[in-house]
Design an enzyme around this catalytic site. Structure first.
Site, PDB file in Angstrom:
ATOM      1  CG  ASP A  48      -0.288  -0.003   2.533  1.00 18.18           C
ATOM      2  OD1 ASP A  48       0.738  -0.711   2.657  1.00 18.18           O
ATOM      3  OD2 ASP A  48      -0.749   0.692   3.457  1.00 18.18           O
ATOM      4  CD  GLU A  75       4.118   0.924   7.254  1.00 16.30           C
ATOM      5  OE1 GLU A  75       4.814   1.175   8.259  1.00 16.30           O
ATOM      6  OE2 GLU A  75       3.880   1.784   6.395  1.00 16.30           O
TER       7      GLU A  75
END
Ligand SMILES: [Zn+2]
Length: 387
Positions: free
Chosen positions: A75, A141
């Site tokens: 991500d 994250e």
């Protein structure tokens, strides 16, 4: 496509719009790359009320010990104003030997480097390696970090996976590839101190108890204390006040409450519990002396400090960095938190990735040569680790 070409993998990944919590096709693409290379791949979605569902991936090749796991996140943070980018943030364009795109350094470039290195290593050994290589890849994250690495680790542990060492590919280098390996992280404790006095008219202060005076005394006392002088591997712990709030619009009223928000970045001489006790003791003392009440509330997501002691694993990574870059990497514990805070509960973890200068910025970018060199570093780590 040649799956051992890290640049091609990095470009494909950047073209996936995987802004947290969107998977954006990034994990789907990696499932194919890793499965084609002989990895056993599992994808799972983790959920939790109040947070977005997030896709994760676990891939493994080989069996038994030693077991080296690479951890990372596909991500990325949002691109901001896309028109401000020299090259579109999700195009994966290369210009003058530099690869542009959101996630180029944080951390699709490093994921591409590790995958290319692992595939090359497995292929060079005809699929027979002395132990196991696995990858823990999450899409959570940069967001709340609830449905990502923490749950992925628990899931792997439940299935009997035992990791001996972990390499996390976050960008650790301040200026040049080879500057620094992170061997630990400081802890972080945030919270709010609230002092309650007694409201009153400013012309009759003897009938009121001004909480601002007491709060300032408490803050001055806390700021004047030295938490420690640093350790072999850590800077000194530090308390910063980040906001002081009263919210009083009147000029003739002594308010009843005053608040101060704080954050402490601390080293391995302290724990969350020892710092909480320290704060609460100081506040209780000051409250008693000033005849007010003082409460400390803590934010969510505070984390402990940790350190991976220098030893054989640190030496393997350090030598690989030195052999490829000619630099002697510093062993650092600086910077903010990362998913290493979850991994350290399962196995020793080191962080080494690209140069972080442009992460989270417009025109995030990485020299193609850095991705190639990082691939060579990871390849050497694998070679030595499984020798
Ligand atoms: Zn990152």
């Amino acid at each position: 496509m040649d799956h051992s070409d890290p640049i091609a993998i990095a470009q494909e990944l950047i073209r996936c719009r995987s802004v947290t919590p969107e998977e954006g096709g990034a994990l789907r693409y990696l499932v194919k790359v890793l499965a084609d290379a002989g990895f056993t791949v599992r994808r799972m979605t983790f959920t939790e009320p109040g947070t977005p569902d997030v896709d994760n991936l676990f891939a493994k090749v080989g069996a038994g010990a030693p077991h080296l796991v690479f951890a990372g996140h596909t991500d990325v943070v949002p691109p901001g104003d896309e028109a401000a980018w020299r090259h579109p943030p999700f195009a994966g364009e290369i210009a003058d030997g530099v690869l542009y795109g959101r996630g180029a350094v944080d951390m699709k470039g490093a994921i591409a480097a590790f995958i290319a290195a692992a595939i090359d290593y497995v292929r060079a050994n005809d699929g027979r390696i002395r132990g196991s290589i696995s990858l823990l890849l999450t899409g959570d994250e940069e967001g709340p970090s609830v449905n990502g690495t923490a749950k992925l680790l628990a899931w792997a542990a439940e299935r009997g996976e035992k990791f001996d060492h972990c390499l996390l590919g976050e960008p650790t280098n301040p200026d040049n590839l080879g500057d620094a390996i992170k061997i630990g992280r400081r802890g972080s404790l945030s919270g709010t101190i609230t002092v309650t006095g007694k409201q009153g008219h400013v012309a009759y202060p003897h009938l009121a108890k001004n909480p601002i005076h007491s709060l300032m005394r408490i803050m001055t006392e806390l700021m004047s204390e030295t938490l420690d002088h640093g350790t072999d591997h850590f800077d000194a712990s530090n308390l910063e006040f980040t906001s002081v709030d009263v919210g009083n619009r009147a000029t003739n009223v002594i308010p009843s409450q005053a608040r101060a928000r704080f954050n402490i970045r601390f080293n391995d001489r302290h724990t969350l519990q020892s710092l909480r006790s320290w704060l609460e003791m100081r506040c209780a003392k000051a409250a008693a002396a000033n005849d007010v009440t003082c409460e400390v509330e803590y934010a969510q997501g505070n984390s402990e400090a940790f350190l991976t002691q220098p030893g054989p694993f640190v030496d393997i990574v350090r030598s690989a960095v030195r052999d490829v870059t000619g630099r002697q990497p510093a062993l650092s514990t600086s910077g903010g938190t990362s998913d290493a805070r979850f991994i350290k509960n399962y196995c020793p973890v080191l962080e080494f990735g690209l140069v972080g200068q442009t992460m989270h910025q417009v025109d995030e970018r990485v020299p193609v040569a850095d991705v190639t060199a990082l691939t060579a570093i990871y390849r050497r780590v694998l070679e030595t680790y499984f020798a």
